[in-house]
Write an enzyme that holds these catalytic residues in place. Structure first.
Site, short mmCIF file in Angstrom:
data_model
loop_
_atom_site.label_atom_id
_atom_site.label_comp_id
_atom_site.label_asym_id
_atom_site.label_seq_id
_atom_site.Cartn_x
_atom_site.Cartn_y
_atom_site.Cartn_z
N GLY A 61 0.80 -1.22 0.00
CA GLY A 61 0.00 0.00 0.00
C GLY A 61 0.83 1.27 0.00
O GLY A 61 2.03 1.28 -0.29
N ILE B 294 2.77 15.26 7.41
CA ILE B 294 3.40 15.05 6.10
C ILE B 294 4.15 16.29 5.66
O ILE B 294 5.31 16.22 5.23
CB ILE B 294 2.34 14.64 5.06
CG1 ILE B 294 1.71 13.31 5.43
CG2 ILE B 294 2.96 14.55 3.67
CD1 ILE B 294 0.52 12.93 4.57
N HIS C 23 23.77 4.42 31.34
CA HIS C 23 24.53 5.66 31.21
C HIS C 23 25.80 5.42 30.40
O HIS C 23 26.52 4.45 30.65
CB HIS C 23 24.91 6.20 32.59
CG HIS C 23 25.77 7.43 32.52
ND1 HIS C 23 25.26 8.67 32.25
CD2 HIS C 23 27.12 7.58 32.68
CE1 HIS C 23 26.25 9.55 32.24
NE2 HIS C 23 27.39 8.92 32.51
#
Length: 465
Positions: free
Chosen positions: A39, A182, A444
């Protein structure tokens, strides 16, 4: 006997997820796709867009290599972007993923039918006119870019995101209409690879006017502007004029009007569901005025018995991972199980700009509007050792919690915010207390320490904050 237990209309994230999940549960599944499997997300959206954003990050880092003590050899010049190779790399990633997805569907014994599938009034599916019988149907036909009257898309001078992810050349001057997800992502790409970029947004707040915490959206806008993006907020663009060398974009401003000339206009004002001329209404599937399929969110079932809908064709967040979750709900309902509905108020969101923006749960204004008495703490990446090491200290972690109560929302802007969101997603969805997350040990040096520091601040004590 039916040909299939389930036929899925559409091969995007919602469709292929439904097919794969259903097949893994032992259902006989067929999937219909008129284009490439995967798609919009896989072929023209999520994947290629993020590939371009990664290219922009590499380009930006390369041009700041001297900050790390890396200098070009004598006689070599600045880095430039070879857009042909950029597009070739992006296409290669897409092709590998499409091939892998098709192979996975075949291994799960899902029948792939290439063609245009529609729903018939009798409930059968027709693929290019051939009837396919199925006990259940899942509609996953997705969405398409919205356009603006007057801005007829030609794929060259006036384009949508469908074209921008496969453009053979980078425009020198580009106007992006729409400051949503977008538009913001492509603005970030074009700005960082050196294009003269102008962003137009109708809402006065500017970049990302809907969705993230306004404080983070404002920080993204400032970052883009500092890198050279020209942002026009609260304006209305007028129909374009063609010039010999490009496109002239007129726009209204509060005290008059102005215009700019660009090589290309990217229309990025959102997407619309693909539901027209698919036979849905004729088959008894209810649609909204905007063309979305109406579903029961507890099952994703439509008004037509045995027909379900998931993904962008439903009026829910247009995110691939939401479509995945909805597909699981639909398949479980088909199996007669009791699915857990998607909690759309606690969906993880990411905008892959530079800096990245990611969030889950309520924003500060939304929490206050809901009547919560809130407590807010922030931790900036400027104090994070790993951020200093990678040379990217822009941004912060913002935690919204109910006073003396659970975490309501976590909002991040900064390096790899997309990857830092998982811990916060779990915290919000499990209604954890900030001090509980603050007690977790974070490695860390790591960027994740910023999340821990923000949480620890709720105890009234801190380490580095």
């Amino acid at each position: 006997m039916s040909d299939y237990d389930v036929v899925v209309l559409g091969g995007g994230p919602g469709g292929y997820a439904a097919a794969l999940y259903g097949a893994s549960a032992g259902l006989r599944v067929g999937i219909v796709e008129s284009d490439s499997m995967g798609g919009t997300c896989l072929n023209r959206g999520c994947i290629p867009a993020k590939s371009l954003l990664q290219t922009a990050e590499v380009f930006r880092l390369a041009n700041h290599a001297d900050d790390f003590g890396i200098v070009p050899k004598e006689g070599s010049g600045e880095f430039t972007a070879d857009w042909g190779k950029v597009t070739e790399r992006t296409t290669g990633i897409v092709d590998r993923l499409v091939g892998g997805l098709s192979g996975l569907l075949k291994r799960r014994k899902v029948d792939i039918m290439h063609g245009r599938g529609v729903l018939r009034p009798d409930g059968l599916v027709a693929v290019d006119g051939q009837a396919i019988d199925a006990k259940s149907v899942i509609i996953a036909t997705g969405s398409a870019p919205r356009t603006i009257p007057g801005y007829e898309v030609d794929g060259e001078q006036i384009v949508t995101s469908d074209h921008s992810t496969r453009s053979p050349a980078r425009p020198e001057r580009v106007a992006v209409i729409g400051g949503g997800v977008i538009g913001a992502e492509f603005t970030s790409v074009y700005t960082d690879v050196g294009a003269d970029t102008t962003l137009f947004e109708a809402m006065p707040t500017g970049v990302l006017p809907v969705g993230p915490d306004p404080e983070l959206a404002a920080l993204l806008g400032k970052s883009l502007a500092a890198r050279g993006t020209k942002i026009h907020a609260g304006v209305r663009v007028l129909p374009p004029e063609r010039s010999g060398s490009g496109v002239i974009v007129p726009f209204e401003i509060p005290d008059g009007s102005d215009k700019i000339e660009v090589d290309q206009v990217l229309v990025a004002i959102g997407r619309i569901p693909v539901s027209a001329d698919m036979g849905f209404a004729e088959a008894g599937v209810e649609l909204t005025d905007r063309g979305f399929v109406v579903v029961d969110p507890k099952t994703m079932g439509t008004r037509r018995a045995g027909v379900y809908a998931v993904g962008d064709v439903v009026d829910t967040p247009g995110l691939a991972h939401v479509a995945y979750a909805e597909a699981i709900v639909a398949v479980k309902a088909i199996l007669g199980e009791k699915p857990t509905p998607v909690d759309y108020s606690r969906v993880p969101w990411v905008v892959y700009t530079h800096p990245e923006v990611a969030w889950v749960g309520l924003t500060e204004p939304a929490a206050e509007a809901a009547g919560y008495e809130t407590e807010i703490h922030r931790y900036k990446f400027t104090g994070n050792g790993r951020a200093m090491i990678i040379g990217d200290t822009e941004g912060m972690v913002k935690v919204v919690a109910q006073k003396d109560g659970p975490i309501l929302g976590v909002h991040l802007i900064g390096p790899w915010a997309s990857e830092l969101l998982a811990e916060s997603y779990l915290a919000v969805n499990w209604e954890a207390l900030p001090e509980e997350v603050g007690a977790f040990i974070h490695p860390h040096p790591s960027l994740s320490e910023a999340v821990g520091e923000a949480m620890l601040a709720f105890t009234g004590r801190s380490l580095h904050g």
